[in-house]
Design a protein around this motif. Structure first.
Motif, PDB file in Angstrom:
ATOM      1  N   ASN A   8       0.794  -1.230   0.000  1.00  0.00           N
ATOM      2  CA  ASN A   8       0.000   0.000   0.000  1.00  0.00           C
ATOM      3  C   ASN A   8       0.829   1.284   0.000  1.00  0.00           C
ATOM      4  O   ASN A   8       0.306   2.349   0.305  1.00  0.00           O
ATOM      5  CB  ASN A   8      -0.981   0.032   1.177  1.00  0.00           C
ATOM      6  N   VAL A   9       2.113   1.190  -0.259  1.00  0.00           N
ATOM      7  CA  VAL A   9       2.976   2.370  -0.336  1.00  0.00           C
ATOM      8  C   VAL A   9       4.038   2.140  -1.411  1.00  0.00           C
ATOM      9  O   VAL A   9       4.292   1.010  -1.819  1.00  0.00           O
ATOM     10  CB  VAL A   9       3.691   2.687   1.002  1.00  0.00           C
ATOM     11  N   ARG A  10       4.664   3.228  -1.831  1.00  0.00           N
ATOM     12  CA  ARG A  10       5.778   3.113  -2.774  1.00  0.00           C
ATOM     13  C   ARG A  10       7.027   2.699  -2.006  1.00  0.00           C
ATOM     14  O   ARG A  10       7.210   3.068  -0.853  1.00  0.00           O
ATOM     15  CB  ARG A  10       6.056   4.449  -3.450  1.00  0.00           C
ATOM     16  N   MET A  11       7.886   1.953  -2.668  1.00  0.00           N
ATOM     17  CA  MET A  11       9.148   1.557  -2.053  1.00  0.00           C
ATOM     18  C   MET A  11       9.982   2.815  -1.825  1.00  0.00           C
ATOM     19  O   MET A  11      10.138   3.627  -2.734  1.00  0.00           O
ATOM     20  CB  MET A  11       9.905   0.594  -2.974  1.00  0.00           C
ATOM     21  N   PRO A  12      10.488   2.997  -0.604  1.00  0.00           N
ATOM     22  CA  PRO A  12      11.365   4.151  -0.361  1.00  0.00           C
ATOM     23  C   PRO A  12      12.567   4.107  -1.302  1.00  0.00           C
ATOM     24  O   PRO A  12      12.965   3.043  -1.766  1.00  0.00           O
ATOM     25  CB  PRO A  12      11.807   3.970   1.089  1.00  0.00           C
ATOM     26  N   ALA A  13      13.128   5.258  -1.547  1.00  0.00           N
ATOM     27  CA  ALA A  13      14.255   5.353  -2.483  1.00  0.00           C
ATOM     28  C   ALA A  13      15.538   4.851  -1.824  1.00  0.00           C
ATOM     29  O   ALA A  13      16.408   5.624  -1.448  1.00  0.00           O
ATOM     30  CB  ALA A  13      14.415   6.790  -2.952  1.00  0.00           C
ATOM     31  N   ILE A  14      15.617   3.534  -1.660  1.00  0.00           N
ATOM     32  CA  ILE A  14      16.844   2.939  -1.134  1.00  0.00           C
ATOM     33  C   ILE A  14      17.537   2.208  -2.261  1.00  0.00           C
ATOM     34  O   ILE A  14      16.895   1.735  -3.197  1.00  0.00           O
ATOM     35  CB  ILE A  14      16.565   1.980   0.039  1.00  0.00           C
ATOM     36  N   ARG A  15      18.838   2.146  -2.177  1.00  0.00           N
ATOM     37  CA  ARG A  15      19.602   1.414  -3.183  1.00  0.00           C
ATOM     38  C   ARG A  15      19.764  -0.019  -2.685  1.00  0.00           C
ATOM     39  O   ARG A  15      20.563  -0.292  -1.796  1.00  0.00           O
ATOM     40  CB  ARG A  15      20.934   2.095  -3.423  1.00  0.00           C
ATOM     41  N   ARG A  16      18.963  -0.904  -3.237  1.00  0.00           N
ATOM     42  CA  ARG A  16      18.887  -2.274  -2.732  1.00  0.00           C
ATOM     43  C   ARG A  16      20.222  -2.999  -2.779  1.00  0.00           C
ATOM     44  O   ARG A  16      20.598  -3.649  -1.806  1.00  0.00           O
ATOM     45  CB  ARG A  16      17.844  -3.062  -3.507  1.00  0.00           C
ATOM     46  N   ARG A  17      20.923  -2.927  -3.886  1.00  0.00           N
ATOM     47  CA  ARG A  17      22.202  -3.646  -3.991  1.00  0.00           C
ATOM     48  C   ARG A  17      23.214  -3.128  -2.981  1.00  0.00           C
ATOM     49  O   ARG A  17      23.890  -3.907  -2.314  1.00  0.00           O
ATOM     50  CB  ARG A  17      22.770  -3.548  -5.400  1.00  0.00           C
ATOM     51  N   GLU A  18      23.303  -1.809  -2.845  1.00  0.00           N
ATOM     52  CA  GLU A  18      24.246  -1.225  -1.902  1.00  0.00           C
ATOM     53  C   GLU A  18      23.848  -1.549  -0.465  1.00  0.00           C
ATOM     54  O   GLU A  18      24.691  -1.845   0.373  1.00  0.00           O
ATOM     55  CB  GLU A  18      24.355   0.288  -2.089  1.00  0.00           C
ATOM     56  N   THR A  19      22.545  -1.514  -0.178  1.00  0.00           N
ATOM     57  CA  THR A  19      22.061  -1.832   1.163  1.00  0.00           C
ATOM     58  C   THR A  19      22.326  -3.292   1.505  1.00  0.00           C
ATOM     59  O   THR A  19      22.788  -3.617   2.599  1.00  0.00           O
ATOM     60  CB  THR A  19      20.558  -1.507   1.286  1.00  0.00           C
ATOM     61  N   THR A  20      22.056  -4.181   0.557  1.00  0.00           N
ATOM     62  CA  THR A  20      22.319  -5.594   0.760  1.00  0.00           C
ATOM     63  C   THR A  20      23.804  -5.836   1.005  1.00  0.00           C
ATOM     64  O   THR A  20      24.179  -6.574   1.927  1.00  0.00           O
ATOM     65  CB  THR A  20      21.825  -6.409  -0.448  1.00  0.00           C
ATOM     66  N   ALA A  21      24.648  -5.209   0.207  1.00  0.00           N
ATOM     67  CA  ALA A  21      26.097  -5.366   0.387  1.00  0.00           C
ATOM     68  C   ALA A  21      26.537  -4.853   1.754  1.00  0.00           C
ATOM     69  O   ALA A  21      27.362  -5.475   2.431  1.00  0.00           O
ATOM     70  CB  ALA A  21      26.847  -4.643  -0.730  1.00  0.00           C
ATOM     71  N   TRP A  22      25.969  -3.733   2.197  1.00  0.00           N
ATOM     72  CA  TRP A  22      26.307  -3.173   3.500  1.00  0.00           C
ATOM     73  C   TRP A  22      25.909  -4.126   4.635  1.00  0.00           C
ATOM     74  O   TRP A  22      26.680  -4.363   5.557  1.00  0.00           O
ATOM     75  CB  TRP A  22      25.629  -1.815   3.676  1.00  0.00           C
ATOM     76  N   ILE A  23      24.707  -4.684   4.547  1.00  0.00           N
ATOM     77  CA  ILE A  23      24.253  -5.634   5.566  1.00  0.00           C
ATOM     78  C   ILE A  23      25.198  -6.829   5.624  1.00  0.00           C
ATOM     79  O   ILE A  23      25.603  -7.279   6.704  1.00  0.00           O
ATOM     80  CB  ILE A  23      22.800  -6.082   5.293  1.00  0.00           C
TER      81      ILE A  23
END
Length: 55
Positions: A8-23
């Motif tokens: 019910n919302v738009r995906m926030p503007a996060i960079r998925r690949r960079e976030t995944t790599a950081w995690i």
């Protein structure tokens, strides 16, 4: 696996690949690996007043 989903919302503007790599990098600093992780963003509406709504 890290999954990203919204309801019910738009995906926030996060960079998925960079976030995944950081995690994964953070987990590696603790000599751990990433298992199943889910990022979920949703909006719900309630008829309760804000003072009695579950938070």
């Amino acid at each position: 696996m890290i999954s990203y989903s919204t309801e019910n919302v738009r995906m926030p503007a996060i960079r998925r690949r960079e976030t995944t790599a950081w995690i994964r990098r953070v987990a590696a600093t603790y000599n751990k690996t990433v298992g199943e992780v889910g990022y979920s963003c949703s909006v719900t509406t309630s008829t309760s007043s804000p003072s009695t709504a579950n938070i």
